[in-house]
Each structure stands twice: as C-alpha cells, then as structure tokens.
Design a protein around this motif. Structure first.
Motif, PDB file in Angstrom:
ATOM      1  N   GLY A 159       0.828  -1.213   0.000  1.00 35.00           N
ATOM      2  CA  GLY A 159       0.000   0.000   0.000  1.00 35.00           C
ATOM      3  C   GLY A 159       0.854   1.251   0.000  1.00 35.00           C
ATOM      4  O   GLY A 159       1.876   1.309   0.692  1.00 35.00           O
ATOM      5  N   GLU A 160       0.442   2.221  -0.787  1.00 34.93           N
ATOM      6  CA  GLU A 160       1.197   3.473  -0.912  1.00 34.93           C
ATOM      7  C   GLU A 160       0.295   4.671  -0.662  1.00 34.93           C
ATOM      8  O   GLU A 160      -0.845   4.715  -1.123  1.00 34.93           O
ATOM      9  CB  GLU A 160       1.814   3.584  -2.316  1.00 34.93           C
ATOM     10  CG  GLU A 160       2.896   2.551  -2.612  1.00 34.93           C
ATOM     11  CD  GLU A 160       4.137   2.721  -1.762  1.00 34.93           C
ATOM     12  OE1 GLU A 160       4.285   3.774  -1.105  1.00 34.93           O
ATOM     13  OE2 GLU A 160       4.966   1.794  -1.738  1.00 34.93           O
ATOM     14  N   GLU A 161       0.799   5.615   0.095  1.00 31.86           N
ATOM     15  CA  GLU A 161       0.169   6.931   0.259  1.00 31.86           C
ATOM     16  C   GLU A 161       1.288   7.953   0.239  1.00 31.86           C
ATOM     17  O   GLU A 161       2.407   7.663   0.681  1.00 31.86           O
ATOM     18  CB  GLU A 161      -0.565   7.033   1.599  1.00 31.86           C
ATOM     19  CG  GLU A 161      -1.728   6.092   1.783  1.00 31.86           C
ATOM     20  CD  GLU A 161      -2.356   6.265   3.165  1.00 31.86           C
ATOM     21  OE1 GLU A 161      -2.699   7.416   3.518  1.00 31.86           O
ATOM     22  OE2 GLU A 161      -2.460   5.269   3.894  1.00 31.86           O
ATOM     23  N   THR A 162       1.005   9.133  -0.238  1.00 29.67           N
ATOM     24  CA  THR A 162       2.022  10.182  -0.253  1.00 29.67           C
ATOM     25  C   THR A 162       1.436  11.504   0.224  1.00 29.67           C
ATOM     26  O   THR A 162       0.415  11.956  -0.294  1.00 29.67           O
ATOM     27  CB  THR A 162       2.620  10.380  -1.660  1.00 29.67           C
ATOM     28  OG1 THR A 162       3.196   9.144  -2.111  1.00 29.67           O
ATOM     29  CG2 THR A 162       3.696  11.453  -1.648  1.00 29.67           C
ATOM     30  N   THR A 163       2.073  12.083   1.230  1.00 30.87           N
ATOM     31  CA  THR A 163       1.740  13.422   1.713  1.00 30.87           C
ATOM     32  C   THR A 163       3.054  14.128   2.027  1.00 30.87           C
ATOM     33  O   THR A 163       4.131  13.521   1.985  1.00 30.87           O
ATOM     34  CB  THR A 163       0.886  13.386   3.005  1.00 30.87           C
ATOM     35  OG1 THR A 163       1.678  12.833   4.074  1.00 30.87           O
ATOM     36  CG2 THR A 163      -0.369  12.557   2.833  1.00 30.87           C
ATOM     37  N   TRP A 198      12.532  21.406  10.281  1.00 28.21           N
ATOM     38  CA  TRP A 198      12.002  20.696   9.121  1.00 28.21           C
ATOM     39  C   TRP A 198      13.090  19.946   8.354  1.00 28.21           C
ATOM     40  O   TRP A 198      12.903  19.607   7.189  1.00 28.21           O
ATOM     41  CB  TRP A 198      11.282  21.683   8.198  1.00 28.21           C
ATOM     42  CG  TRP A 198      10.010  22.203   8.791  1.00 28.21           C
ATOM     43  CD1 TRP A 198       9.871  23.242   9.655  1.00 28.21           C
ATOM     44  CD2 TRP A 198       8.693  21.680   8.575  1.00 28.21           C
ATOM     45  NE1 TRP A 198       8.541  23.405   9.998  1.00 28.21           N
ATOM     46  CE2 TRP A 198       7.799  22.468   9.341  1.00 28.21           C
ATOM     47  CE3 TRP A 198       8.179  20.633   7.797  1.00 28.21           C
ATOM     48  CZ2 TRP A 198       6.427  22.241   9.354  1.00 28.21           C
ATOM     49  CZ3 TRP A 198       6.819  20.410   7.809  1.00 28.21           C
ATOM     50  CH2 TRP A 198       5.954  21.203   8.585  1.00 28.21           C
ATOM     51  N   GLU A 199      14.204  19.677   8.999  1.00 32.55           N
ATOM     52  CA  GLU A 199      15.352  19.071   8.304  1.00 32.55           C
ATOM     53  C   GLU A 199      15.014  17.746   7.625  1.00 32.55           C
ATOM     54  O   GLU A 199      15.533  17.428   6.560  1.00 32.55           O
ATOM     55  CB  GLU A 199      16.504  18.860   9.296  1.00 32.55           C
ATOM     56  CG  GLU A 199      17.737  18.277   8.647  1.00 32.55           C
ATOM     57  CD  GLU A 199      18.749  17.770   9.652  1.00 32.55           C
ATOM     58  OE1 GLU A 199      19.662  17.028   9.239  1.00 32.55           O
ATOM     59  OE2 GLU A 199      18.642  18.104  10.842  1.00 32.55           O
ATOM     60  N   LEU A 200      14.160  16.949   8.255  1.00 34.91           N
ATOM     61  CA  LEU A 200      13.861  15.610   7.731  1.00 34.91           C
ATOM     62  C   LEU A 200      12.568  15.572   6.914  1.00 34.91           C
ATOM     63  O   LEU A 200      12.108  14.496   6.540  1.00 34.91           O
ATOM     64  CB  LEU A 200      13.777  14.607   8.892  1.00 34.91           C
ATOM     65  CG  LEU A 200      15.070  14.428   9.695  1.00 34.91           C
ATOM     66  CD1 LEU A 200      14.844  13.496  10.872  1.00 34.91           C
ATOM     67  CD2 LEU A 200      16.195  13.901   8.811  1.00 34.91           C
ATOM     68  N   SER A 201      11.999  16.719   6.615  1.00 37.65           N
ATOM     69  CA  SER A 201      10.745  16.742   5.857  1.00 37.65           C
ATOM     70  C   SER A 201      10.968  16.287   4.418  1.00 37.65           C
ATOM     71  O   SER A 201      12.032  16.465   3.837  1.00 37.65           O
ATOM     72  CB  SER A 201      10.162  18.158   5.867  1.00 37.65           C
ATOM     73  OG  SER A 201      11.053  19.081   5.263  1.00 37.65           O
ATOM     74  N   THR A 202       9.911  15.696   3.863  1.00 35.41           N
ATOM     75  CA  THR A 202       9.963  15.208   2.478  1.00 35.41           C
ATOM     76  C   THR A 202       8.546  14.821   2.075  1.00 35.41           C
ATOM     77  O   THR A 202       7.584  15.055   2.811  1.00 35.41           O
ATOM     78  CB  THR A 202      10.922  14.005   2.362  1.00 35.41           C
ATOM     79  OG1 THR A 202      11.114  13.663   0.985  1.00 35.41           O
ATOM     80  CG2 THR A 202      10.423  12.797   3.116  1.00 35.41           C
ATOM     81  N   LEU A 203       8.390  14.244   0.892  1.00 30.13           N
ATOM     82  CA  LEU A 203       7.139  13.591   0.531  1.00 30.13           C
ATOM     83  C   LEU A 203       7.255  12.153   0.997  1.00 30.13           C
ATOM     84  O   LEU A 203       8.230  11.466   0.672  1.00 30.13           O
ATOM     85  CB  LEU A 203       6.909  13.653  -0.980  1.00 30.13           C
ATOM     86  CG  LEU A 203       6.832  15.042  -1.607  1.00 30.13           C
ATOM     87  CD1 LEU A 203       6.501  14.933  -3.092  1.00 30.13           C
ATOM     88  CD2 LEU A 203       5.822  15.937  -0.898  1.00 30.13           C
ATOM     89  N   GLY A 204       6.275  11.691   1.764  1.00 24.45           N
ATOM     90  CA  GLY A 204       6.392  10.349   2.316  1.00 24.45           C
ATOM     91  C   GLY A 204       5.062   9.797   2.762  1.00 24.45           C
ATOM     92  O   GLY A 204       3.997  10.368   2.499  1.00 24.45           O
ATOM     93  N   HIS A 205       5.134   8.681   3.459  1.00 25.15           N
ATOM     94  CA  HIS A 205       3.929   7.997   3.922  1.00 25.15           C
ATOM     95  C   HIS A 205       3.455   8.648   5.225  1.00 25.15           C
ATOM     96  O   HIS A 205       4.213   8.733   6.186  1.00 25.15           O
ATOM     97  CB  HIS A 205       4.225   6.519   4.160  1.00 25.15           C
ATOM     98  CG  HIS A 205       3.004   5.663   4.172  1.00 25.15           C
ATOM     99  ND1 HIS A 205       1.972   5.838   5.084  1.00 25.15           N
ATOM    100  CD2 HIS A 205       2.634   4.620   3.385  1.00 25.15           C
ATOM    101  CE1 HIS A 205       1.028   4.937   4.854  1.00 25.15           C
ATOM    102  NE2 HIS A 205       1.398   4.197   3.822  1.00 25.15           N
ATOM    103  N   PRO A 206       2.204   9.112   5.265  1.00 22.88           N
ATOM    104  CA  PRO A 206       1.741   9.799   6.471  1.00 22.88           C
ATOM    105  C   PRO A 206       1.797   8.939   7.730  1.00 22.88           C
ATOM    106  O   PRO A 206       2.018   9.463   8.829  1.00 22.88           O
ATOM    107  CB  PRO A 206       0.302  10.189   6.122  1.00 22.88           C
ATOM    108  CG  PRO A 206      -0.107   9.268   5.014  1.00 22.88           C
ATOM    109  CD  PRO A 206       1.143   9.016   4.236  1.00 22.88           C
ATOM    110  N   LEU A 207       1.607   7.621   7.592  1.00 25.42           N
ATOM    111  CA  LEU A 207       1.631   6.779   8.786  1.00 25.42           C
ATOM    112  C   LEU A 207       3.040   6.632   9.366  1.00 25.42           C
ATOM    113  O   LEU A 207       3.195   6.401  10.566  1.00 25.42           O
ATOM    114  CB  LEU A 207       1.034   5.397   8.487  1.00 25.42           C
ATOM    115  CG  LEU A 207      -0.458   5.379   8.190  1.00 25.42           C
ATOM    116  CD1 LEU A 207      -0.959   3.944   8.071  1.00 25.42           C
ATOM    117  CD2 LEU A 207      -1.258   6.144   9.250  1.00 25.42           C
TER     118      LEU A 207
END
Length: 356
Positions: A207-211, A237-246
C-alpha cells in the motif's frame, strides 16, 4: 524556545563560532529593516543543525539555522530544504516561522544558513505538561493532532512541493537511506541493528500513500501561544519530504510507547488523571480527522519498529559527530550512546508484535 535544562540560550561555544561582523554585513544587505549592532547566542538542546538567536537594534530578534561545521553525511543537514518547505508552508494551515533569507555562500559564516522570524511562545520538553491543567493538556494534545492532520491534508503540489521528494515506495527508500547513513557512521557492531537491517526491508507492508511529512514531529519542535493551547509554529524541518503519512504519524505517537528515560515519553503515566488521551484515543482522533476507517495493527506496529530503527540510525550519526568533535549539543554524547538501546528496543518491538 525554552524548556528545563535545555532552556533558553547560551554563549556560542568556541567550535560553533563564526565571523559575526561578516554576518552582520550580509544581513544589512539581504534582510529588510535590519539594523545592527548584532549579538549572537546559541539555543540549548538539539543535536543536528546548530540554531542561534540573533538580536539586533531595538530588540529585533531573528533565528539562524546553519549546517554544522566539518564533514557531513550525504543529504544530511539540508538547511536549504528547510528554508524551501517553510517558505511553501508560510500562510497555510500549518503554522511555521516566517522565512526571511537563505545564504548558500559558505564564505559568510563557513556553512550554508537561513534566517527566519523569532516566534515568541511556549516550548514544552516534558510531555506530561506538568504546569498545565488537565483541560489545557487535553487541548494542547488535540492541537498537535489537528496540525499534523493539516500537514498530511495539504495539497503539496499546489504549494509548489511536487518535486520535494519521490512519491511512493517510501518505507523501502527510507530504510535504504537510513541503512546507508548508519553504515557511514558506524562506530561499533550492534547485533539488534544488524537484525533490523535485514528484517525491515523484507517486511515492508503493501500500500502506498504520499503526503508532505515533517519527519521529526514531536512536542519540543512546536511553539505554542503564550497563553492559549494554539500552535504558532512547527520548527526543525530538516527531515521533511514527501512520504507515507503513517510513518510520520507513528513516529509522533511513539511518545506513548517509551518511558522517561528514552525520549521523555508517556509510558506508565496516569494519562486519565493528567487529561492526556491514550494512544488509542489519539490515533482514533487522527483517523476521524483524516477520514480513515482505522489502521491495521500489523502495519501500525511495523511503523513503530521502523521509526525506532530510524532514531537509532540518527543517534549513531550523533555519536560519530561526538567522536569527531563536531556535535552541536552538550547533550550529544548522551544521545549518541543511546543508539544501541534504541536498536534493541526496535528489535524487541519486532519480536513482540511482528515475528511469525
């Protein structure tokens, strides 16, 4: 920013000092309404990007975040990414400090840096919020939940962040990334980490989600209104990216799984007496706000193990910087030495919830 032994600021340590006159000249040229003279102090706490309080004429205050000095791991300490994301989020439903300027010219203070507005408010380090009433605690936790949902509900493409990360395959890519970072900073063999390095990539849930994800969404990275349970800014916010919300949400919820000796958690705390929701209640609020029916238990527990593995990798990186003499915080050695214990806790999570 304040909080117990991490509270406030301190004189800039010798290893973190830079040419203040050169910085002042730069700010005169690039920061509207800036007037010297400039004084610089360093915020206590934090092991990653050194953060400084700048005070200028008539008490004007700013915050400077810079890359640490010395050799750095690939993709680490990306202050330019931090500046980009807070620039995109400023004015949105996700509260952030106002971005002011980014300097990529390393000749100014020796490393890349950015400057943002100073946000005056409350910063909590103790998750029991011991000076608050039960009603206030409940409201602050609900506000944390609300802001995380606002982040995960944001239209990141409309905010100009469509290329801020690669959509999809998030867990596999992050496990590969942190495995590489861990190997690059390894100072001793940790058996639990060796097991995780093998088990995690082989057991990524489907399963994939992106936020848009923060990557380090925790209480001490939030600044609240001085008198209201309202968040004024999410920082670091150093580790912020597009990723899985969970992945992002479960990292935040690990607070309920660990005790005071790990990362100041809520384990074994009388939550009802304090007015703090249980883990199940907090997760249910997130699901209600995001329209989820729920989270499958095996997926949730995998997320917990993954996040502990990631923290162990980060702490190993801190330990490497301690040994090299470039760590930013006086608490860095203590944090770095917890890499082994964190890896062992992660593997214990696998054996208790996910084996078989």
């Amino acid at each position: 920013m304040s909080g117990e032994e991490f509270a406030g600021t301190m004189p800039v340590p010798e290893r973190q000092r830079f040419d203040q006159a050169e910085l002042e000249r730069y700010l005169h040229a690039h920061l509207e309404h800036f007037q010297g003279p400039l004084t610089v102090e360093q915020f206590r706490g934090g092991q990653s990007n050194p953060t400084f309080l700048l005070t200028a004429a008539e008490g004007a205050r700013y915050v400077l975040r810079r890359k640490p000095a010395g050799a750095l791991l690939p993709s680490a300490h990306a202050v330019d990414r931090e500046f980009r994301v807070i620039s995109a989020l400023h004015g949105s439903a996700v509260p952030v400090a106002r971005p002011l300027c980014l300097c990529t010219d390393e000749s100014v203070i020796g490393t890349m840096f950015y400057v943002m507005s100073y946000v005056a408010g409350r910063n909590f380090w103790d998750p029991t919020l011991r000076d608050a009433s039960p009603a206030e605690r409940s409201a602050i936790y609900d506000e944390m939940n609300r802001v995380m949902v606002a982040l995960h509900s944001l239209d990141y493409a409309a905010a100009g962040l469509a290329d801020y990360g690669r959509p999809g395959n998030y867990f596999a890519r992050q496990i590969a990334r942190w495995s590489k970072q861990y190997r690059a900073s390894e100072t001793e063999r940790i058996e639990a980490m060796e097991k995780l390095l093998t088990w995690l990539p082989a057991n990524v849930p489907p399963g994939e989600e992106t936020t848009l994800v923060h990557g380090d969404y925790r209480l001490d990275n939030m600044i609240f209104h001085p008198h209201e349970p309202r968040m004024l800014a999410v920082v670091d916010w150093e580790l912020s990216t597009l990723g899985h919300p969970l992945a992002d949400f479960s990292y935040h919820v690990m607070l309920w799984r660990v005790g005071a000796g790990e990362i100041r958690g809520l384990k074994d705390v009388d939550l009802a007496a304090l007015g703090i929701p249980t883990e199940a209640q907090y997760v249910a609020a997130y699901c209600r706000r995001t329209g989820r029916a729920g989270i499958e238990p095996r997926v949730w527990e995998f997320c917990m193990a993954y996040n502990l593995f990631r923290i162990a990798s980060i702490r190993q990186g801190i330990m490497k910087r301690v040994l090299e003499g470039t760590a930013a915080s006086r608490h860095a050695r203590e944090a770095g030495e917890r890499a082994r214990a964190t890896a062992e806790l992660a593997w214990q999570q696998v054996e208790q919830h996910l084996s078989g």
